[in-house]
Design a protein around this motif. Structure first.
Motif, PDB file in Angstrom:
ATOM      1  N   UNK A  58     -11.897 -43.309 -25.913  1.00  0.00           N
ATOM      2  CA  UNK A  58     -11.975 -44.217 -24.773  1.00  0.00           C
ATOM      3  C   UNK A  58     -12.739 -45.489 -25.098  1.00  0.00           C
ATOM      4  N   UNK A  59     -12.694 -45.889 -26.357  1.00  0.00           N
ATOM      5  CA  UNK A  59     -13.238 -47.206 -26.670  1.00  0.00           C
ATOM      6  C   UNK A  59     -12.305 -47.973 -27.599  1.00  0.00           C
ATOM      7  N   UNK A  60     -11.043 -47.597 -27.570  1.00  0.00           N
ATOM      8  CA  UNK A  60     -10.041 -48.429 -28.216  1.00  0.00           C
ATOM      9  C   UNK A  60      -9.922 -48.280 -29.720  1.00  0.00           C
ATOM     10  N   UNK A  61     -10.370 -47.157 -30.291  1.00  0.00           N
ATOM     11  CA  UNK A  61     -10.327 -47.086 -31.744  1.00  0.00           C
ATOM     12  C   UNK A  61      -9.678 -45.805 -32.281  1.00  0.00           C
ATOM     13  N   UNK A  62      -9.655 -44.725 -31.488  1.00  0.00           N
ATOM     14  CA  UNK A  62      -9.129 -43.474 -32.051  1.00  0.00           C
ATOM     15  C   UNK A  62      -7.606 -43.462 -32.056  1.00  0.00           C
ATOM     16  N   UNK A  63      -6.998 -44.247 -31.171  1.00  0.00           N
ATOM     17  CA  UNK A  63      -5.533 -44.325 -31.158  1.00  0.00           C
ATOM     18  C   UNK A  63      -4.858 -43.195 -30.413  1.00  0.00           C
ATOM     19  N   UNK A  64      -5.617 -42.395 -29.673  1.00  0.00           N
ATOM     20  CA  UNK A  64      -4.997 -41.255 -28.987  1.00  0.00           C
ATOM     21  C   UNK A  64      -4.230 -41.684 -27.737  1.00  0.00           C
ATOM     22  N   UNK A  65      -4.789 -42.614 -26.972  1.00  0.00           N
ATOM     23  CA  UNK A  65      -4.153 -42.914 -25.689  1.00  0.00           C
ATOM     24  C   UNK A  65      -2.818 -43.618 -25.905  1.00  0.00           C
ATOM     25  N   UNK A  66      -1.906 -43.350 -25.016  1.00  0.00           N
ATOM     26  CA  UNK A  66      -0.531 -43.755 -25.262  1.00  0.00           C
ATOM     27  C   UNK A  66       0.247 -43.700 -23.972  1.00  0.00           C
ATOM     28  N   UNK A  67       0.280 -44.788 -23.244  1.00  0.00           N
ATOM     29  CA  UNK A  67       1.090 -44.825 -22.017  1.00  0.00           C
ATOM     30  C   UNK A  67       1.887 -46.123 -22.012  1.00  0.00           C
ATOM     31  N   UNK A  68       3.132 -46.010 -21.612  1.00  0.00           N
ATOM     32  CA  UNK A  68       3.923 -47.219 -21.396  1.00  0.00           C
ATOM     33  C   UNK A  68       3.741 -47.595 -19.926  1.00  0.00           C
ATOM     34  N   UNK A  69       3.091 -48.731 -19.700  1.00  0.00           N
ATOM     35  CA  UNK A  69       2.685 -49.125 -18.356  1.00  0.00           C
ATOM     36  C   UNK A  69       3.548 -50.300 -17.902  1.00  0.00           C
ATOM     37  N   UNK A  70       4.343 -50.071 -16.888  1.00  0.00           N
ATOM     38  CA  UNK A  70       5.288 -51.087 -16.426  1.00  0.00           C
ATOM     39  C   UNK A  70       6.084 -51.695 -17.572  1.00  0.00           C
ATOM     40  N   UNK A  71       6.567 -50.847 -18.447  1.00  0.00           N
ATOM     41  CA  UNK A  71       7.435 -51.310 -19.520  1.00  0.00           C
ATOM     42  C   UNK A  71       6.729 -51.839 -20.749  1.00  0.00           C
ATOM     43  N   UNK A  72       5.372 -51.858 -20.743  1.00  0.00           N
ATOM     44  CA  UNK A  72       4.642 -52.320 -21.924  1.00  0.00           C
ATOM     45  C   UNK A  72       3.750 -51.207 -22.454  1.00  0.00           C
ATOM     46  N   UNK A  73       3.896 -50.867 -23.734  1.00  0.00           N
ATOM     47  CA  UNK A  73       2.971 -49.888 -24.307  1.00  0.00           C
ATOM     48  C   UNK A  73       1.538 -50.402 -24.193  1.00  0.00           C
ATOM     49  N   UNK A  74       0.648 -49.594 -23.698  1.00  0.00           N
ATOM     50  CA  UNK A  74      -0.758 -49.933 -23.460  1.00  0.00           C
ATOM     51  C   UNK A  74      -0.942 -50.974 -22.349  1.00  0.00           C
ATOM     52  N   UNK A  78      -2.940 -58.265 -23.840  1.00  0.00           N
ATOM     53  CA  UNK A  78      -2.794 -58.422 -25.289  1.00  0.00           C
ATOM     54  C   UNK A  78      -3.958 -57.739 -26.021  1.00  0.00           C
ATOM     55  N   UNK A  79      -3.653 -57.054 -27.118  1.00  0.00           N
ATOM     56  CA  UNK A  79      -4.716 -56.513 -27.966  1.00  0.00           C
ATOM     57  C   UNK A  79      -5.612 -55.507 -27.270  1.00  0.00           C
ATOM     58  N   UNK A  80      -5.070 -54.701 -26.389  1.00  0.00           N
ATOM     59  CA  UNK A  80      -5.889 -53.774 -25.609  1.00  0.00           C
ATOM     60  C   UNK A  80      -5.221 -52.405 -25.565  1.00  0.00           C
ATOM     61  N   UNK A  81      -5.980 -51.359 -25.839  1.00  0.00           N
ATOM     62  CA  UNK A  81      -5.421 -50.014 -25.695  1.00  0.00           C
ATOM     63  C   UNK A  81      -5.483 -49.593 -24.229  1.00  0.00           C
ATOM     64  N   UNK A  82      -4.737 -48.556 -23.898  1.00  0.00           N
ATOM     65  CA  UNK A  82      -4.702 -48.076 -22.512  1.00  0.00           C
ATOM     66  C   UNK A  82      -6.115 -47.776 -22.007  1.00  0.00           C
TER      67      UNK A  82
END
Lengths: 247, 637, 229
Positions: A58-74, A78-82
């Motif tokens: 939950x700080x944008x570095x492990x790469x686990x989170x993964x949701x397509x939100x309104x058609x955009x991954x994450x 720009x440059x932001x994880x979910x």
């Protein structure tokens, strides 16, 4: 703020999935995942099945989170994880559609959780430098120009989240594969194995069932670490170099 | 409990060399007959699994994440220390050793720390050879920075993502061995128990997190590299999945748990914004190089920070510690912030934060310079809080970050259970009561790359007792226990989500066993935790099924362990009637409010031994002796 | 949980891309020369028919070029088909919504534009090379007794239907190349660092030049700037 959510629910890999609607009362200071925590706690209290999603640091570095939100991954930033996306990026009353990464090589495990082990298998096919522990010479014995080191870092910044695949119209894993190839190709330590590495990693990538690259650039646009398409150019160069090599 | 640290004799700088010669070796042809079970795939676990496989052992490596690359080592920002002395500024193995022992407030074992300093230089060589892109000078040489108040520049770094780059290095080494068929990786697999046969650690019971299947694994030795237990506080900088379960199960099987109350509170984290908060985000310590910490002098002052004139600001770190100023070590900075907030001078809507101001630095060096140094951190801060540190001061507050305590290990990194080795943050060995910045990565990799490959062989050559198979009755027993616990959790049928209990536990721990502790509070916590545990086991809601992916079942199991573990921490904090490092007992402070150590009575590692379900744990002591570093009071005035 | 051993494919996706790039280079080369040929129309009947005679007189070379180009087209289409197939299989279940951030209309319609070009090309060959479209015009001869391609060209484009079809053809070609040319450089590993931005521009620039070069002669015919008289 009131948010209307439409979320993909799927019991397991082989089950039929469907969208389901929810309403959540969110605060603008919440992260997107905290909004899901709130939803899940309310579902659990009501005796309903909560939504499964991958997350960890939950700080944008492990790469686990993964949701397509309104058609955009994450999501839209720009440059932001979910996990680093905050609800202040949305408006009160917004309707948000949340889908899992979709690709043949990322089968759905449950709800928004997908199996990204294909990425590990690509890395196992040569995404390393063969050096046994204890073998190396002094770290400063290999000077590496700052420009090369910095560029190698740009590619090494990949967190393996899979947003590139999710965003690609072809579900291609080229940016992911290329990031590792490019990182190691720019360093002298990576040179001895460069031919085999690129051949094997490309073969592994294709074999997992990812699509091919057609240079849309959607991967880089979705990449939370903003890795550029130059990585793919470098992979192509390495691949041709290996192709014309007699070895 | 027998606690023999097995420290080799002889002068400290010769101990490791001597020991390496004296340890028994395993014949290269025999190594492939041994199966090593490694739990955890962070810096310590991945480096150990890869290196042992390179030596020829068969390795099974387990992690609960979907990929070994996601272990929480990845989130370390600042850097990694090594006594390379590339900067010619007076560093040496001895100085790193000295700084680490002193920084740990004299509660670490000298011999281990010296070895750590020795192998630190090899780590950098190894990582560079793997392709880790450390920061470099224009001439192509590696560059260093001074970190966490160190007086020499010995920290190697890769932008603000050193942990990630080092982990990807270890992950690539691991991948190479997976590719070679020497390591079998088991992702999304959680260890739920360790199996002891004739008193030796010989196997594991795991749960496949996708299918729910409970499995047995037999091996010749077990390595736990499962990280720290900071999530006992619910809110911490740890990953959501970080947990104490593996270490705690080993504790229940008889492994000693050492110094559990030594937790590190990092001073520069983004403050809590609301009840929904799920995690705290660290801002690199390097910010204190240019930022000035202050609070309004008047507790009633409700003006916006930029409207408060200089004369009405209290730069309390500069005032109290004139020589170190804003760069005092983590524990000191964290406690000072808490003190200001406790006395009502905290800022922000919750009153639980202090300002970290860059206005002076921006004026001095220009915005471009500051952006160059901290641009990505400022961006991250703005992303989370919606406030720009260029225009107004950051707000920061301390947060739980690292745990120095862990399973007790000897010089060989073996716990008091033969065959059970513990590496990285999961053990207690090197940081004493306070860890210095950029030393966690160093220790994780030192343990995995350069210590365990030697010491594990010695155990196999001298202590190993023959093959066991998974049909051994001990496996039956352990598996039944694990299954019973899963069934129990599934069968409670309560109404309250796991997180509610976890948050409540966190609040108890933070209030009574956090940055400052006192007898009364700890006793209260020891009363509150069992009550909470009781409620948990009666009313926790675990939705779904146990034979599928079920994050709530995973969480419930982990929180159940934290609910027991929290008590041990409180026992430890209560026992240690002194203040040292991260452990600050309010009863033991100087007139000026500084920590008051008691070397006479407390220069020991407190090792707790499980005594059964409802009994208080038993305290064992490993007395520490300091032959090389003189015991002095840490002063940063 | 693992998907099992990865399947091994005969030709890698990167190889297919390289095939597309190399055949692409050859075809772009042809298109550019072809455009220059068209522009000779502005120099009048003699020059234009001279050029046509020169090309027809190449004999064996002409056939080598023709078969070469056919081969290139075949390989280009075969690689594209293989890639497109793989790409479609790579996402069996689509999104309800996938937002594009960077890609272009041209990039998304490569396959469609490619197909359109292929059929337009057949028509174009039927028209000018085989003389099937307007058989009578194909028999015209100039003052030197040669096939009067100049008049054939000019009169054809005075017909708005032929002009319209042709312009659509040119638009498809240019669209295809605005993505294709840049893509070619990327596939060949040439677009990187400080070259990245210029190479992003090459495709669109080539497309615009080709559009102007190809559209100018027929438009001139229609507007009466170039006449058959």
């Amino acid at each position: 703020m009131k948010i209307k959510l439409t979320v993909w629910r799927q019991r397991n890999r082989n089950a039929q999935g469907a969208f389901k609607d929810y309403e959540v009362e969110a605060s603008p200071d919440m992260s997107f995942l905290e909004m899901f925590d709130v939803l899940n706690e309310s579902l659990i209290s009501k005796g309903e099945e909560p939504v499964a999603f991958d997350h960890d640091c939950r700080e944008g570095i492990c790469g686990a989170c993964s949701m397509v939100i309104n058609g955009s991954p994450h999501g839209p930033r720009q440059g932001t994880t979910t996990c680093q996306l905050h609800m202040r990026s949305f408006q009160d009353g917004d309707h948000i559609v949340v889908e899992p990464w979709r690709a043949r090589a990322f089968p759905i495990i449950k709800d928004l959780v997908v199996d990204r082990s294909s990425f590990d298998r690509i890395q196992q096919a040569g995404g390393y430098i063969t050096v046994n522990t204890g073998a190396p010479q002094d770290a400063n014995a290999i000077p590496i120009g700052k420009a090369e080191a910095d560029e190698a870092f740009d590619y090494a910044a990949c967190i393996g989240c899979g947003a590139c695949v999710a965003a690609c119209p072809n579900a291609s894993a080229m940016l992911f594969t290329a990031s590792k190839v490019a990182h190691l190709s720019l360093l002298p330590q990576g040179a001895p194995e460069r031919r085999d590495r690129v051949r094997r990693m490309v073969t592994a990538m294709d074999g997992e069932g990812f699509g091919g690259c057609t240079n849309h650039g959607e991967c880089s646009a979705a990449c939370p670490k903003e890795i550029g398409q130059d990585a793919i150019t470098l992979l192509n160069r390495e691949f041709m170099r290996a192709g014309v090599s007699a070895k | 409990m027998e606690l023999d640290a097995k420290i080799p004799s002889g002068p400290i700088e010769k101990k490791w060399d001597k020991h390496r010669f004296e340890m028994k070796l395993v014949n290269p042809a025999n190594k492939r007959k041994f199966r090593i079970l490694v739990v955890g795939s962070g810096l310590a676990g991945a480096s150990a699994a890869a290196t042992l496989a390179e030596l020829g052992y068969e390795v099974d490596c387990f992690c609960f994440q979907d990929s070994p690359r996601r272990a929480h080592s990845i989130a370390a920002q600042g850097g990694i220390n090594a006594a390379k002395n590339y900067q010619n500024d007076g560093d040496s193995v001895y100085r790193l050793f000295y700084d680490t022992v002193k920084g740990g407030d004299y509660r670490a074992r000298e011999a281990n720390v010296y070895r750590l300093s020795q192998v630190s230089v090899d780590i950098i060589d190894q990582c560079v050879a793997q392709g880790v892109p450390f920061a470099r000078e224009y001439g192509g040489m590696l560059t260093n920075r001074s970190f966490g108040g160190a007086q020499v520049s010995r920290t190697f770094y890769a932008r603000g993502q050193t942990g990630q780059q080092l982990l990807l290095g270890a992950y690539s080494a691991l991948n190479r061995m997976i590719d070679a068929g020497k390591v079998t990786m088991h992702p999304r697999t959680e260890m739920l128990d360790v199996v002891l046969v004739d008193g030796h650690a010989r196997g594991l019971i795991t749960r496949n997190l996708i299918t729910g299947e409970i499995s047995r694994w037999a091996g010749d030795a077990v390595i736990l590299a499962t990280g720290g237990y900071g999530n006992v506080f619910y809110l911490s900088t740890n990953a959501k999945g970080s947990n104490v379960t593996s270490a705690f199960r080993a504790y229940k099987k008889g492994a000693g748990f050492a110094n559990p109350c030594f937790t590190q509170i990092h001073p520069t984290c983004i403050p809590v914004s609301g009840d929904y908060q799920s995690k705290l985000t660290l801002m690199s310590e390097s910010l204190r190089n240019d930022g000035r910490v202050w609070v309004p002098s008047n507790p009633e002052d409700a003006r916006a920070p930029n409207e408060i004139p200089e004369s009405e600001r209290d730069y309390y770190l500069e005032r109290r510690y004139p020589s170190f100023g804003n760069l005092v070590p983590r524990d000191v900075a964290a406690r000072a912030a808490k003190k200001e907030c406790d006395e009502g001078r905290g800022v922000g809507s919750t009153g639980l934060s202090v300002y970290l101001d860059f206005a002076a630095a921006i004026e001095r060096d220009g915005r471009d310079q500051i952006e160059d140094r901290y641009g990505n951190l400022f961006e991250m801060y703005e992303r989370i809080t919606g406030e720009s540190p260029y225009r107004q001061p950051m707000r920061i507050y301390p947060a739980v970050h690292y745990t120095m305590g862990g399973l007790w290990v000897d010089y060989n990194l073996m716990s008091n259970i033969p065959g059970l080795h513990v590496l990285g943050e999961a053990n207690f060995s090197d940081h004493g009561a306070n860890r210095l910045g950029a030393s966690a990565l160093m220790q994780g990799l030192a343990d995995g790359y350069f210590v365990i490959p030697y010491t594990l062989g010695h155990y196999l050559a001298t202590g190993w007792q023959g093959k066991v198979a998974t049909d051994h009755p001990e496996f039956d027993k352990a598996e039944e226990e694990v299954k019973a616990k899963v069934e129990k959790l599934m069968g409670i049928g309560g109404r309250t989500p796991v997180d509610v209990f976890h948050r409540e536990l966190g609040q108890i721990m933070w209030d009574h066993c956090g940055m400052a502790r006192n007898r009364e509070g700890l006793q209260k916590a020891l009363q509150l935790i069992p009550e909470l545990r009781e409620r948990f086991w009666n009313d926790v809601a675990v939705p779904g099924d146990s034979m599928e992916l079920n994050p709530w079942l995973e969480k419930a199991g982990r929180v159940a362990d934290f609910l027991e573990f929290g008590e041990i921490m409180c026992h430890d904090a209560l026992d240690r009637e002194e203040s040292c490092g991260g452990h600050f007992r309010e009863e033991y402070q100087t007139d000026e409010g500084e920590a008051l150590r008691d070397d006479e009575n407390y220069a020991y590692g407190a090792v707790w031994e499980y005594q059964g379900p409802d009994a208080a744990p038993k305290l064992n002591k490993e007395e520490l002796s300091f032959e090389y570093v003189k015991l002095t009071t840490r002063s940063y005035k | 949980m693992s998907q099992g051993k990865a399947q091994s494919l005969l030709v890698s996706s990167v190889t297919l891309k390289i095939v597309m790039a190399i055949t692409g280079v050859a075809m772009v080369g042809f298109v550019v020369i072809h455009m220059l040929g068209h522009l000779i129309v502005f120099q009048g009947r003699v020059a234009y028919n001279d050029y046509a005679e020169f090309l027809q007189g190449l004999g064996g070379l002409k056939w080598i070029a023709r078969f070469g180009l056919l081969g290139m087209i075949g390989a280009h289409i075969a690689a594209a088909t293989a890639l497109t197939n793989r790409n479609q299989r790579a996402r069996p279940e689509g999104y309800v919504k996938l937002r594009s951030r960077r890609t272009t209309f041209a990039a998304k319609s490569m396959w469609f534009a490619g197909l359109a070009i292929f059929f337009a090309l057949l028509y174009h060959l039927a028209h000018f090379t085989l003389g099937w479209v307007d058989a009578e015009q194909y028999t015209w001869i100039d003052e030197f007794g040669r096939h009067d391609l100049y008049s054939h060209f000019v009169i054809s484009f005075e017909d708005p239907r032929i002009l319209g079809t042709y312009l659509a053809f040119v638009v498809f070609v240019c669209m295809h190349l605005s993505h294709g040319v840049t893509s070619m450089f990327k596939t060949m590993g040439l677009s990187r660092g400080r070259f990245t931005k210029p190479i992003e521009m090459i495709g669109p620039v080539v497309a615009i030049i080709l559009f102007l070069g190809f559209a100018a002669p027929p438009l001139a015919c229609m507007m009466g700037v170039v006449t058959a008289g």
